[in-house]
Design an enzyme around this catalytic site. Structure first.
Site, mmCIF file in Angstrom:
data_model
loop_
_atom_site.group_PDB
_atom_site.id
_atom_site.type_symbol
_atom_site.label_atom_id
_atom_site.label_comp_id
_atom_site.label_asym_id
_atom_site.label_seq_id
_atom_site.Cartn_x
_atom_site.Cartn_y
_atom_site.Cartn_z
ATOM 1 N N HIS A 1 -4.305 -10.547 -1.880
ATOM 2 C CA HIS A 1 -4.304 -12.077 -1.163
ATOM 3 C C HIS A 1 -3.158 -13.224 -1.911
ATOM 4 C CE1 HIS A 1 -7.243 -8.977 0.583
ATOM 5 N NE2 HIS A 1 -7.887 -9.368 -0.303
ATOM 6 N N ASP B 1 -3.938 -8.180 5.873
ATOM 7 C CA ASP B 1 -4.579 -9.358 4.915
ATOM 8 C C ASP B 1 -5.489 -9.725 5.077
ATOM 9 O OD1 ASP B 1 -4.664 -10.900 2.477
ATOM 10 O OD2 ASP B 1 -3.308 -10.086 1.863
ATOM 11 N N HIS B 2 -7.082 -9.385 4.647
ATOM 12 C CA HIS B 2 -8.025 -10.190 5.053
ATOM 13 C C HIS B 2 -7.838 -11.473 5.016
ATOM 14 C CE1 HIS B 2 -10.074 -9.262 1.908
ATOM 15 N NE2 HIS B 2 -11.624 -10.533 2.299
HETATM 16 C C1 BG6 Z 1 -10.932 -7.232 -1.179
HETATM 17 C C2 BG6 Z 1 -11.345 -6.944 -2.508
HETATM 18 O O1 BG6 Z 1 -9.444 -7.197 -0.729
HETATM 19 O O2 BG6 Z 1 -11.453 -8.493 -1.294
HETATM 20 C C3 BG6 Z 1 -12.203 -6.827 -3.329
HETATM 21 O O3 BG6 Z 1 -11.057 -5.810 -2.739
HETATM 22 C C4 BG6 Z 1 -12.657 -8.064 -3.093
HETATM 23 O O4 BG6 Z 1 -11.950 -6.287 -4.534
HETATM 24 C C5 BG6 Z 1 -12.684 -8.810 -1.905
HETATM 25 O O5 BG6 Z 1 -14.211 -8.237 -3.867
HETATM 26 C C6 BG6 Z 1 -12.556 -9.689 -1.468
HETATM 27 O O6 BG6 Z 1 -12.175 -10.894 -0.398
HETATM 28 P P1 BG6 Z 1 -13.495 -12.481 -0.016
HETATM 29 O O7 BG6 Z 1 -13.158 -12.691 1.173
HETATM 30 O O8 BG6 Z 1 -14.971 -11.881 -0.037
HETATM 31 O O9 BG6 Z 1 -12.695 -13.005 -0.967
#
Ligand code: BG6
Length: 487
Positions: free
Chosen positions: A237, A174-175
């Site tokens: 997230h 989960d990044h």
């Molecule tokens: C991803 C989603 O997991 O997270 C995208 O699939 C989203 O739709 C993105 O744009 C948002 O990540 P960050 O790091 O730009 O907030």
């Protein structure tokens, strides 16, 4: 923490969007800073036709385009590309794994696989890897979302992976957990003594979590149209953020203790009943409008057909345990919103009695704002007296106590979230990866909401691009006397 670095990496989806934008730049960043194990090779695998040389050109082009400004033009690109190899693979063809195994060669020194492909290919990929000996004790696997689209499909994927890899070799990404500011929630909560005594239903009135984006569909129609905001952002997230805010203090900074506490929170989320879904959830879809001064099309126009997929969702959630009884957690995320902003706003309870009332002094409850992006700061809004002789009454004003992480740590490099996660995968630290029980608890809660939408035939309400979502989202909190923190 004992590091156990691997000697090889295998990157499925090596020509995809994520690889170009995030994985290659992140691996490069680690390489440039001398953090990758010496001799680590990275084999890219995908359907596209490449040999080692042309994949290196491809990787170079991705770096030229996507390296962060502070990295651009660095000299380490040449030596980084020497680590890279490529193999053509069709994951749906069981016959294509034997030559892949040959290409990868001996994995006794450890192999970290990163699987960033369509979920439908997870099972054949795992089976194929197993068959050719690329799933043994020295191999760990990183899995990129989406891990299914509901509890049943996620279980199916988890079962397929578990048939071959034990949980301690599975790294579900989960990044958001790789983001520095997200990890900082732990430092803030458990590295300071003054928050904890008020970090509960006695001290906190409500919590708001917002992830607002200005981007629209981008090039992801196929995926997004079948996912929608709830599955794309909330199921992972946002619930991870909620868990970090709401969890009990873990006894250690390690994968077991932290994930135990997060899982307990997610399992404590109050299931939303079908009949209450229309009151406590709001869905939206962006219409035409203007974002950051540019005219943009509606979701349907971008997609080229009408759709009922939600691009916005707001939810009033509850964590049913002693600590959080009665405290609403308002979650909100959407595309094409007024600003890009990820933020957690914690509103504390008002003082029990205001001695200033008789003198005209107005009090606002304290608020703690944790801004995750684009800026990184923590702000505590506290009441202070305006300077003056108070002849017309005491004037009180909310003043921010500012902790700018950008400024305080100006000398430290800001890393892409994937740098941290890829390094942890390479070194075998599971702390910032999501465990199976967490994912399944996430889906259980999300599935109930989707069932409620279906039972009530709820369709997304349109909202103008460049706004903060449908007006019903404002009503969701205002009904409780709470205003979204939108400054
Ligand atoms: C991803 C989603 O997991 O997270 C995208 O699939 C989203 O739709 C993105 O744009 C948002 O990540 P960050 O790091 O730009 O907030």
């Amino acid at each position: 923490m004992q590091r156990n670095p691997v000697g090889k990496m295998l990157l499925f989806g090596a020509t995809g969007d994520l690889a170009q934008r995030m994985l290659l730049p992140s691996l490069y960043g680690l390489h440039a800073d001398g953090l990758l194990p010496e001799g680590l090779t990275i084999t890219g695998a995908a359907r596209a036709d490449h040999d080692d040389a042309s994949y290196r050109d491809f990787a170079k082009a991705a770096l030229d385009q996507f390296l962060p400004d502070d990295r651009a033009g660095e000299e380490a690109v040449g030596s980084f590309l020497e680590r890279m190899f490529y193999h053509n693979v069709d994951l749906s063809d069981p016959g294509s794994f034997a030559s892949l195994a040959e290409k990868v060669g001996d994995v006794s020194g450890g192999l970290a696989i990163f699987l960033s492909t369509a979920p439908s290919l997870f099972e054949p990929a795992i089976a194929g890897l197993h068959k050719v000996g690329l799933a043994g004790d020295t191999v760990r696997i990183g899995l990129e979302k989406p891990l299914g689209y509901d509890l049943a499909s996620s279980k199916e994927i988890n079962d397929a992976v578990a048939a071959v890899f034990p949980e301690n070799r599975i790294f579900r990404i989960d990044h958001y957990l790789g983001k520095e500011t997200v990890q900082n929630i732990l430092a803030l909560r458990f590295g300071n003594s003054f928050f904890e005594p008020v970090w509960n239903a006695r001290g906190i009135d409500n919590v708001q979590i917002t992830i607002a984006e200005t981007v629209g569909l981008e090039e992801r129609a196929g995926y997004y149209e079948s996912a929608g905001a709830l599955r794309d952002m909330v199921a992972n997230h946002m619930l991870q953020l909620l868990a970090l805010i709401a969890m009990e203090p873990p006894s250690h900074y390690d994968g077991t203790a932290i994930r135990d506490e997060k899982a307990k929170v997610i399992r404590s989320l109050r299931a939303i009943k079908p009949e209450e879904t229309p009151q406590v959830t709001v869905t939206g879809q962006y219409a035409d409008g203007a974002v950051k001064g540019a005219i943009v099309k509606s979701y349907g126009d971008e997609l080229g057909k009408p759709s009922t997929t939600e691009t916005f969702v707001a939810i009033k959630a509850h964590v049913d345990n002693w600590r959080w009884q009665g405290v609403p957690f308002y979650l909100r995320t959407g595309k094409r919103m007024a600003a890009r902003r990820s933020e957690i706003a914690i509103q504390f309870k008002a003082v029990p009695h205001s001695m200033f009332a008789g003198r005209g002094g107005l009090l606002q409850p304290n608020m703690l704002i944790i801004r995750l992006q684009p800026e990184e700061y923590v702000q505590l809004l506290v009441m202070a007296k305006e300077p003056g002789l108070d002849r017309e009454g005491v004037r009180l004003r909310e003043v921010p106590l500012n902790l700018s992480l950008d400024a305080a740590f100006a000398g430290s490099r800001r890393r892409i979230a994937y740098e941290r996660l890829l390094l942890d995968l390479i070194e075998g630290d599971q702390t910032l990866f999501v465990r199976r029980d967490e994912i399944e608890a996430q889906w259980t809660w999300i599935d109930a909401i989707r069932a409620g939408w279906a039972a009530n035939d709820m369709k997304p309400k349109t909202y103008p691009s460049g706004s903060w979502g449908p007006s019903a989202a404002i009503a969701l909190t205002e009904r409780d006397g709470v205003t979204w923190q939108d400054d």
